[in-house]
Design an enzyme around this catalytic site. Structure first.
Site, PDB file in Angstrom:
ATOM      1  N   GLY A  30       1.000  -1.247  -0.073  1.00 14.94           N
ATOM      2  CA  GLY A  30      -0.031   0.017  -0.017  1.00 14.94           C
ATOM      3  C   GLY A  30       0.826   1.282  -0.141  1.00 14.94           C
ATOM      4  O   GLY A  30       2.012   1.367   0.180  1.00 14.94           O
ATOM      5  N   ASN A  31       0.334   2.567  -0.257  1.00 15.70           N
ATOM      6  CA  ASN A  31       1.025   3.727  -0.347  1.00 15.70           C
ATOM      7  C   ASN A  31      -0.162   4.822  -0.311  1.00 15.70           C
ATOM      8  O   ASN A  31      -1.311   4.650  -0.939  1.00 15.70           O
ATOM      9  CB  ASN A  31       1.895   3.754  -1.558  1.00 15.70           C
ATOM     10  CG  ASN A  31       1.625   2.994  -2.776  1.00 15.70           C
ATOM     11  OD1 ASN A  31       0.792   3.314  -3.531  1.00 15.70           O
ATOM     12  ND2 ASN A  31       2.166   1.983  -3.066  1.00 15.70           N
ATOM     13  N   GLU A  77       5.119   2.839  -6.067  1.00 13.36           N
ATOM     14  CA  GLU A  77       4.056   3.247  -6.875  1.00 13.36           C
ATOM     15  C   GLU A  77       3.926   4.804  -7.156  1.00 13.36           C
ATOM     16  O   GLU A  77       2.899   5.596  -7.445  1.00 13.36           O
ATOM     17  CB  GLU A  77       2.541   2.830  -6.441  1.00 13.36           C
ATOM     18  CG  GLU A  77       2.461   1.587  -6.331  1.00 13.36           C
ATOM     19  CD  GLU A  77       2.539   0.478  -7.604  1.00 13.36           C
ATOM     20  OE1 GLU A  77       2.894   1.206  -8.751  1.00 13.36           O
ATOM     21  OE2 GLU A  77       2.377  -0.515  -7.732  1.00 13.36           O
ATOM     22  N   HIS A  98      -4.939  -2.759  -0.902  1.00 13.92           N
ATOM     23  CA  HIS A  98      -5.551  -4.230  -1.316  1.00 13.92           C
ATOM     24  C   HIS A  98      -6.424  -4.597  -0.383  1.00 13.92           C
ATOM     25  O   HIS A  98      -6.576  -5.681   0.069  1.00 13.92           O
ATOM     26  CB  HIS A  98      -4.358  -5.273  -1.538  1.00 13.92           C
ATOM     27  CG  HIS A  98      -3.152  -4.661  -1.980  1.00 13.92           C
ATOM     28  ND1 HIS A  98      -1.869  -5.247  -1.830  1.00 13.92           N
ATOM     29  CD2 HIS A  98      -2.898  -3.797  -3.117  1.00 13.92           C
ATOM     30  CE1 HIS A  98      -0.833  -4.692  -2.541  1.00 13.92           C
ATOM     31  NE2 HIS A  98      -1.525  -3.958  -3.439  1.00 13.92           N
TER      32      HIS A  98
END
Ligand SMILES: [Zn+2]
Length: 233
Positions: A30-31, A77, A98
């Site tokens: 994640g980011n 990302e 996610h």
């Protein structure tokens, strides 16, 4: 400005905790990012659990993805975040995770395009499934870019989800709304029936968007369906 950056660092750390504790990400996945001004973005680094970040772990990059401030390496990302800011001047924050039910739809190849829940219709509308793009490459954003102007939430095929918002919390709340909507639609599918609201009911909800500060035309276009997968659905 310094005060603002400290506050934004705190907000990103808090949202990181929430996405981790809700199980929207595993491990270091994640980011999250937030636009500081026209030239700089505060973003989570790579290689750290989003549930255990400290404000000083976050880094500042410029619009070319170059590290400006911080000790850690930028998120894998980063390119996707920067491209979203370039293409959507109204977006202040981007959240990528996610979450399992939304990602389940993304893996199954199913758009969340049924207008079934009032809050979801008001806040997001349709959440399209974006074709698979390789993580950490320009290809991922190439797939998202085709519909970036039309929606605030996206399912990424065989990967996860992205939401955008006017603040760190707004982008996060959209992720929460998306996952909740996916969970409810999953349950309704198990029960064997997904009843959609009619055009008038949807229009009535959309007409209230202005009151809630939501862009009036977001998430109203039917998503482009892949000719390969959609034939049998
Ligand atoms: Zn991801």
């Amino acid at each position: 400005m310094k005060q603002d950056i400290n506050q934004l660092r705190g907000e990103v750390v808090q949202v990181g905790k929430r996405i981790y504790e809700h199980g929207y990400v595993a491990s270091n996945d994640g980011n999250i990012s937030v636009r500081l001004d026209d030239n700089f973005v505060l973003i989570t680094p790579t290689g750290i659990s989003k549930g255990f970040m400290k404000p000083e772990d976050l880094i500042i990059i410029d619009m070319n993805g170059e590290l400006i401030e911080g000790m850690r390496k930028p998120s894998t990302e980063t390119d996707m975040h920067i491209q979203i800011y370039k293409d959507r001047s109204d977006v202040k924050s981007v959240c990528h995770a996610h979450p399992p039910y939304a990602t389940g739809f993304a893996v199954a190849g199913i758009h969340l395009d049924k207008m079934v829940l009032p809050e979801v219709i008001m806040m997001l509308g349709i959440v399209p499934l974006v074709e698979y793009g390789e993580t950490g490459t320009g290809h991922l954003y190439e797939m998202i870019s085709k519909s970036i102007k039309d929606y605030d939430a996206f399912l990424l095929a065989n990967h996860g989800a992205v939401t955008v918002g006017t603040s760190v919390l707004d982008a996060y709340h959209k992720m929460e709304t998306l996952e909740h909507a996916a969970l409810i639609q999953f349950i309704a599918r198990q029960l064997g029936k997904v009843k959609v609201l009619n055009k008038n009911q949807v229009a009535q909800l959309v007409s209230q968007r202005q009151k809630w500060g939501v862009r009036e035309d977001v998430g109203l276009k039917s998503p482009k369906k892949s000719t390969k997968k959609s034939k049998k659905r």
